[in-house]
Design a protein around this motif. Structure first.
Motif, PDB file in Angstrom:
ATOM      1  N   GLU A 200       0.846  -1.196   0.000  1.00  0.00           N
ATOM      2  CA  GLU A 200       0.000   0.000   0.000  1.00  0.00           C
ATOM      3  C   GLU A 200       0.887   1.255   0.000  1.00  0.00           C
ATOM      4  OE1 GLU A 200      -4.084   1.745   0.519  1.00  0.00           O
ATOM      5  OE2 GLU A 200      -3.276  -0.169  -0.173  1.00  0.00           O
ATOM      6  N   LYS A 201       1.938   1.222   0.802  1.00  0.00           N
ATOM      7  CA  LYS A 201       2.873   2.354   0.863  1.00  0.00           C
ATOM      8  C   LYS A 201       3.631   2.513  -0.459  1.00  0.00           C
ATOM      9  CE  LYS A 201       6.526   4.384   3.716  1.00  0.00           C
ATOM     10  NZ  LYS A 201       7.364   4.831   2.589  1.00  0.00           N
ATOM     11  N   ILE A 202       4.037   1.396  -1.049  1.00  0.00           N
ATOM     12  CA  ILE A 202       4.742   1.453  -2.337  1.00  0.00           C
ATOM     13  C   ILE A 202       3.880   2.145  -3.386  1.00  0.00           C
ATOM     14  CG2 ILE A 202       5.573   0.033  -4.269  1.00  0.00           C
ATOM     15  CD1 ILE A 202       6.434  -2.030  -2.047  1.00  0.00           C
ATOM     16  N   LEU A 203       2.618   1.749  -3.461  1.00  0.00           N
ATOM     17  CA  LEU A 203       1.713   2.363  -4.442  1.00  0.00           C
ATOM     18  C   LEU A 203       1.509   3.846  -4.151  1.00  0.00           C
ATOM     19  CD1 LEU A 203      -0.926  -0.506  -4.724  1.00  0.00           C
ATOM     20  CD2 LEU A 203       0.569   0.297  -6.573  1.00  0.00           C
ATOM     21  N   LYS A 204       1.380   4.192  -2.877  1.00  0.00           N
ATOM     22  CA  LYS A 204       1.185   5.592  -2.513  1.00  0.00           C
ATOM     23  C   LYS A 204       2.410   6.428  -2.869  1.00  0.00           C
ATOM     24  CE  LYS A 204       0.138   8.635   1.378  1.00  0.00           C
ATOM     25  NZ  LYS A 204      -0.152   8.719   2.844  1.00  0.00           N
ATOM     26  N   ASP A 205       3.594   5.931  -2.508  1.00  0.00           N
ATOM     27  CA  ASP A 205       4.823   6.686  -2.760  1.00  0.00           C
ATOM     28  C   ASP A 205       5.142   6.787  -4.250  1.00  0.00           C
ATOM     29  OD1 ASP A 205       5.052   6.928  -0.041  1.00  0.00           O
ATOM     30  OD2 ASP A 205       6.642   5.423   0.172  1.00  0.00           O
ATOM     31  N   HIS A 206       4.853   5.724  -4.985  1.00  0.00           N
ATOM     32  CA  HIS A 206       5.183   5.704  -6.409  1.00  0.00           C
ATOM     33  C   HIS A 206       4.214   6.559  -7.218  1.00  0.00           C
ATOM     34  CE1 HIS A 206       6.941   4.358 -10.070  1.00  0.00           C
ATOM     35  NE2 HIS A 206       5.954   3.577 -10.441  1.00  0.00           N
ATOM     36  N   GLY A 207       2.940   6.540  -6.819  1.00  0.00           N
ATOM     37  CA  GLY A 207       1.948   7.392  -7.462  1.00  0.00           C
ATOM     38  C   GLY A 207       1.600   7.025  -8.891  1.00  0.00           C
ATOM     39  N   GLU A 208       1.866   5.787  -9.283  1.00  0.00           N
ATOM     40  CA  GLU A 208       1.556   5.324 -10.632  1.00  0.00           C
ATOM     41  C   GLU A 208       0.586   4.153 -10.562  1.00  0.00           C
ATOM     42  OE1 GLU A 208       2.526   6.702 -13.393  1.00  0.00           O
ATOM     43  OE2 GLU A 208       4.177   8.016 -12.768  1.00  0.00           O
ATOM     44  N   ALA A 209       0.111   3.726 -11.721  1.00  0.00           N
ATOM     45  CA  ALA A 209      -0.838   2.616 -11.784  1.00  0.00           C
ATOM     46  C   ALA A 209      -0.173   1.276 -11.476  1.00  0.00           C
ATOM     47  CB  ALA A 209      -1.501   2.559 -13.162  1.00  0.00           C
ATOM     48  N   PHE A 210       1.168   1.230 -11.643  1.00  0.00           N
ATOM     49  CA  PHE A 210       1.903  -0.011 -11.466  1.00  0.00           C
ATOM     50  C   PHE A 210       2.943   0.144 -10.358  1.00  0.00           C
ATOM     51  CE2 PHE A 210       0.730   0.466 -15.969  1.00  0.00           C
ATOM     52  CZ  PHE A 210      -0.148  -0.614 -16.088  1.00  0.00           C
ATOM     53  N   LEU A 211       3.473  -0.978  -9.906  1.00  0.00           N
ATOM     54  CA  LEU A 211       4.424  -0.943  -8.801  1.00  0.00           C
ATOM     55  C   LEU A 211       5.765  -0.330  -9.183  1.00  0.00           C
ATOM     56  CD1 LEU A 211       3.820  -4.503  -7.271  1.00  0.00           C
ATOM     57  CD2 LEU A 211       3.245  -2.317  -6.199  1.00  0.00           C
ATOM     58  N   VAL A 212       6.199  -0.559 -10.415  1.00  0.00           N
ATOM     59  CA  VAL A 212       7.517  -0.113 -10.870  1.00  0.00           C
ATOM     60  C   VAL A 212       7.369   0.581 -12.221  1.00  0.00           C
ATOM     61  CG1 VAL A 212       9.848  -0.833 -11.513  1.00  0.00           C
ATOM     62  CG2 VAL A 212       8.657  -2.014  -9.656  1.00  0.00           C
ATOM     63  N   GLY A 213       7.985   1.750 -12.355  1.00  0.00           N
ATOM     64  CA  GLY A 213       7.887   2.466 -13.619  1.00  0.00           C
ATOM     65  C   GLY A 213       6.446   2.839 -13.926  1.00  0.00           C
ATOM     66  N   ASN A 214       6.135   2.856 -15.192  1.00  0.00           N
ATOM     67  CA  ASN A 214       4.759   3.188 -15.576  1.00  0.00           C
ATOM     68  C   ASN A 214       4.185   2.158 -16.542  1.00  0.00           C
ATOM     69  OD1 ASN A 214       6.250   3.747 -17.821  1.00  0.00           O
ATOM     70  ND2 ASN A 214       5.682   5.915 -17.959  1.00  0.00           N
ATOM     71  N   GLN A 215       4.633   0.887 -16.380  1.00  0.00           N
ATOM     72  CA  GLN A 215       4.074  -0.182 -17.189  1.00  0.00           C
ATOM     73  C   GLN A 215       4.009  -1.476 -16.391  1.00  0.00           C
ATOM     74  OE1 GLN A 215       6.967  -0.346 -20.452  1.00  0.00           O
ATOM     75  NE2 GLN A 215       7.740  -2.291 -19.647  1.00  0.00           N
ATOM     76  N   LEU A 216       3.192  -2.402 -16.860  1.00  0.00           N
ATOM     77  CA  LEU A 216       3.016  -3.689 -16.196  1.00  0.00           C
ATOM     78  C   LEU A 216       4.344  -4.427 -16.082  1.00  0.00           C
ATOM     79  CD1 LEU A 216       0.828  -5.774 -15.173  1.00  0.00           C
ATOM     80  CD2 LEU A 216       0.976  -6.780 -17.471  1.00  0.00           C
ATOM     81  N   SER A 217       4.569  -5.041 -14.914  1.00  0.00           N
ATOM     82  CA  SER A 217       5.766  -5.848 -14.715  1.00  0.00           C
ATOM     83  C   SER A 217       5.399  -7.146 -13.994  1.00  0.00           C
ATOM     84  CB  SER A 217       6.824  -5.087 -13.905  1.00  0.00           C
ATOM     85  OG  SER A 217       6.475  -5.055 -12.519  1.00  0.00           O
ATOM     86  N   TRP A 218       6.398  -8.008 -13.934  1.00  0.00           N
ATOM     87  CA  TRP A 218       6.271  -9.268 -13.190  1.00  0.00           C
ATOM     88  C   TRP A 218       5.804  -9.017 -11.761  1.00  0.00           C
ATOM     89  CZ3 TRP A 218      11.482 -12.002 -11.721  1.00  0.00           C
ATOM     90  CH2 TRP A 218      11.235 -13.152 -10.954  1.00  0.00           C
ATOM     91  N   ALA A 219       6.262  -7.946 -11.139  1.00  0.00           N
ATOM     92  CA  ALA A 219       5.877  -7.655  -9.757  1.00  0.00           C
ATOM     93  C   ALA A 219       4.368  -7.427  -9.630  1.00  0.00           C
ATOM     94  CB  ALA A 219       6.639  -6.433  -9.250  1.00  0.00           C
ATOM     95  N   ASP A 220       3.770  -6.716 -10.576  1.00  0.00           N
ATOM     96  CA  ASP A 220       2.322  -6.479 -10.544  1.00  0.00           C
ATOM     97  C   ASP A 220       1.555  -7.791 -10.661  1.00  0.00           C
ATOM     98  OD1 ASP A 220       2.395  -3.507 -10.644  1.00  0.00           O
ATOM     99  OD2 ASP A 220       3.246  -3.844 -12.630  1.00  0.00           O
ATOM    100  N   ILE A 221       2.014  -8.638 -11.561  1.00  0.00           N
ATOM    101  CA  ILE A 221       1.322  -9.899 -11.812  1.00  0.00           C
ATOM    102  C   ILE A 221       1.369 -10.782 -10.576  1.00  0.00           C
ATOM    103  CG2 ILE A 221       1.343 -11.991 -13.238  1.00  0.00           C
ATOM    104  CD1 ILE A 221       2.727 -10.135 -15.417  1.00  0.00           C
TER     105      ILE A 221
END
Length: 222
Positions: free
Chosen positions: A137-158
């Protein structure tokens, strides 16, 4: 035409399920050979296809791949799900390792005694609510993007979506205190390839039952 990847494992989740998720999210069709007898497993050993004597085994790109983490890393890189540089890859690895800790608690529970199994499930839910989901939850808040890393889907999101759904099977309201994770779940679940994998009739496997546990014990002799 490129041959479809072929997966060798039991007809259940286990360590292969995250591999199925990653392939499905990448839109890659795959075939499966389910291990149901000790003889099938011994044949793989005799043929030299199990480097360390263990499954999962994935045949892809002319290679027999073993070791779950190595397979997942290869697939993520191959299908542009592993970040754009080393720093993004590092974050993906950290997040994946975090989700993996929680997933293994759940995946190992069915092989324990009934009391230990229920205790393991309860502990997994508690740790999800108090350690892992607050972190994401904190990662998503701090990153401020739709995905966990960068601005595109990654293995981490899946893999995060996979573990969210696993914990929800144990305790449906587990995300009640995590609004960003609730939105994340909805968002990632609606990506077309993932949405397809979540539909009935896909190659996604159900939670392990007694039959699955018995087959694994029989094949691996433990």
């Amino acid at each position: 035409m490129e041959a479809k990847p072929k997966l060798y494992y039991f007809q259940g989740r286990g360590k292969m399920e995250s591999i199925r998720w990653l392939l499905a999210a990448a839109g890659v069709e795959f075939e499966e050979e389910f291990l149901e007898t000790r003889e099938q497993y011994e044949k793989l050993l005799k043929d030299g296809r199990l480097l360390f004597g263990q499954v999962p085994l994935v045949e892809i790109d002319g290679m027999p791949l073993t070791q779950t983490r190595a397979i997942l890393s290869y697939l993520a890189a191959k299908h542009n799900l592993y970040g754009k540089d080393l720093k993004e890859r590092l974050r993906i690895d950290m997040y994946v390792d975090g989700t993996q800790d929680l997933m293994m608690m759940i995946a190992g529970a069915p092989f324990k005694s009934p009391q230990e199994k229920e205790e393991s499930y309860a502990l997994a839910v508690t740790k999800a609510k108090t350690r892992y989901f607050p972190a994401f939850e904190k990662i998503l808040k701090d990153h401020g993007e739709a995905f966990l890393v960068g601005n595109q889907l990654s293995w981490a999101d899946i893999q995060l979506l996979e573990v969210i759904l696993m914990v929800e099977e144990l305790h449906a309201p587990v995300l009640s205190d995590f609004p960003l994770l609730q939105a994340f779940k909805t968002r990632i679940s609606n990506i077309p390839t993932i949405k397809k994998f979540l539909q009935p009739g896909s190659q996604r496997k159900p939670p392990p039952d007694d039959h699955y546990v018995e087959v694994v014990r029989t094949v691996l002799k433990f």
